[in-house]
Design a protein around this motif. Structure first.
Motif, short mmCIF file in Angstrom:
data_model
loop_
_atom_site.label_atom_id
_atom_site.label_comp_id
_atom_site.label_asym_id
_atom_site.label_seq_id
_atom_site.Cartn_x
_atom_site.Cartn_y
_atom_site.Cartn_z
N ALA A 29 2.06 4.70 -5.42
CA ALA A 29 2.73 5.44 -4.34
C ALA A 29 2.83 6.92 -4.67
O ALA A 29 2.83 7.77 -3.76
N GLY A 30 2.98 7.26 -5.93
CA GLY A 30 3.03 8.66 -6.34
C GLY A 30 4.40 9.27 -6.22
O GLY A 30 4.96 9.81 -7.16
N LYS A 31 4.97 9.22 -5.01
CA LYS A 31 6.29 9.78 -4.72
C LYS A 31 7.13 8.71 -4.03
O LYS A 31 6.60 7.85 -3.33
N LEU A 32 8.43 8.81 -4.20
CA LEU A 32 9.32 7.82 -3.59
C LEU A 32 9.17 7.82 -2.07
O LEU A 32 9.20 6.75 -1.43
N GLU A 33 8.96 8.98 -1.49
CA GLU A 33 8.85 9.05 -0.03
C GLU A 33 7.60 8.34 0.48
O GLU A 33 7.51 7.99 1.66
N ARG A 34 6.64 8.09 -0.41
CA ARG A 34 5.41 7.41 -0.02
C ARG A 34 5.46 5.91 -0.32
O ARG A 34 4.52 5.19 0.03
N LEU A 35 6.54 5.45 -0.92
CA LEU A 35 6.64 4.02 -1.23
C LEU A 35 6.56 3.14 0.02
O LEU A 35 5.88 2.10 0.00
N PRO A 36 7.22 3.50 1.13
CA PRO A 36 7.08 2.67 2.34
C PRO A 36 5.63 2.55 2.81
O PRO A 36 5.23 1.49 3.30
N MET A 37 4.86 3.62 2.67
CA MET A 37 3.45 3.57 3.08
C MET A 37 2.69 2.53 2.25
O MET A 37 1.90 1.74 2.79
N LEU A 38 2.97 2.51 0.94
CA LEU A 38 2.32 1.52 0.08
C LEU A 38 2.76 0.11 0.46
O LEU A 38 1.93 -0.79 0.60
N ASP A 63 -4.41 16.71 -11.88
CA ASP A 63 -3.03 16.25 -11.92
C ASP A 63 -2.82 15.18 -10.84
O ASP A 63 -3.38 15.28 -9.74
N PHE A 64 -2.01 14.17 -11.15
CA PHE A 64 -1.72 13.16 -10.14
C PHE A 64 -0.26 12.73 -10.25
O PHE A 64 0.33 12.70 -11.33
N ASP A 65 0.31 12.40 -9.10
CA ASP A 65 1.69 11.92 -9.03
C ASP A 65 1.73 10.44 -9.37
O ASP A 65 0.83 9.68 -8.98
N TRP A 66 2.80 10.02 -10.06
CA TRP A 66 2.96 8.63 -10.46
C TRP A 66 4.42 8.26 -10.31
O TRP A 66 5.30 9.06 -10.68
N LEU A 67 4.70 7.10 -9.76
CA LEU A 67 6.07 6.71 -9.44
C LEU A 67 6.52 5.50 -10.26
O LEU A 67 5.88 4.46 -10.24
#
Length: 251
Positions: free
Chosen positions: A143-152, A210-214
């Motif tokens: 998901a990368g970011k918490l705000e993207r968790l619903p998308m995943l 660089d990559f985001d990781w959650l």
């Protein structure tokens, strides 16, 4: 191509380069992991090729629970899929391994995995449905970011058959913010969610972007999962703040 659905090119794929070299030569150099939040770390490349017996208990449990047509997301070297193939054989149903790394996918195929696809999980052209979806080695990271968790989570729902399950693990990074007495330093926890990390990997002369990781704590994952129509239960805790969760669609 929509950036959201991109796969990795070889010149920006350090982990894939390390996996490909180890698969061919049974040895590899240092796979370096950098982040402003941590000291430089190294992933032992041979660990990416671990057997079932060498896996932590959380991963073994996830594989034990897998059933039916199974999707291994971010499969990397393919160690989880290979373990399933060896442990359960035809009992597991169709077994599909996906990764955004073409180099990793070639390594998986070379080891005998039959259905390997270089595809981004979020790519809508990938529309097969599964009884079990595995997201291991900190599966929430995608998901990368918490705000993207619903998308995943919503995407995972789309790929589940009726009665299917998602087996996903993560780690609670709260321990990084404990003071000398073991209490959480609330000032350090202010701002962005504390489980959001930015990484970069390097392998020899291959430098990744660089990559985001959650990383998520269980309660946060459970809250988001419920909001996305899942029941979420903790299957087990690991030895150091990690956990395995099982998600099923609410009736």
């Amino acid at each position: 191509m929509n950036k959201e659905y991109q796969t990795l090119s070889a010149d920006t794929d350090p982990m894939g380069a390390a996996i490909a070299e180890y698969q061919k030569k049974k040895k590899a150099g240092k796979l370096r992991v950098l982040s402003e939040m941590f000291d430089e770390d190294e992933i032992p490349v041979d660990y990416l090729f671990r057997t079932y017996k060498e896996m932590p208990a959380i991963e073994q449990k996830a594989l034990d629970l897998a059933k039916g047509d199974t999707l291994d997301v971010g499969a990397g070297s393919g160690c989880h899929s290979l373990a399933l193939q060896q442990l359960k054989g035809d009992q597991i149903g169709e077994l599909t391994a996906i990764d955004i790394s073409a180099l990793s996918c070639e390594a998986m195929k070379a080891q005998g995995l039959k259905d390997v696809r270089c595809v981004n999980l979020m790519d809508p052209s990938f529309d097969q449905k599964f009884d079990t979806i595995l997201l291991l080695m900190n599966g929430t990271g995608i998901a990368g970011k918490l705000e993207r968790l619903p998308m995943l989570l919503n995407r995972l729902r789309q790929l589940l058959k009726e009665g299917g399950q998602v087996l996903i693990d993560s780690s609670d990074l709260c321990y990084l913010y404990e003071d000398e007495d073991g209490d959480l330093d609330m000032e350090m926890l202010e701002g962005d969610y504390y489980g959001e990390v930015v990484y970069q990997m390097r392998y020899k002369n291959v430098k990744g972007e660089d990559f985001d990781w959650l990383y998520t704590d269980f309660k946060t994952l459970q809250t988001f999962a419920l909001n996305c129509g899942f029941e979420c239960e903790k299957v087990m805790d690991g030895e150091h703040y990690e956990f395995l969760a099982r998600l099923t669609v609410k009736a």
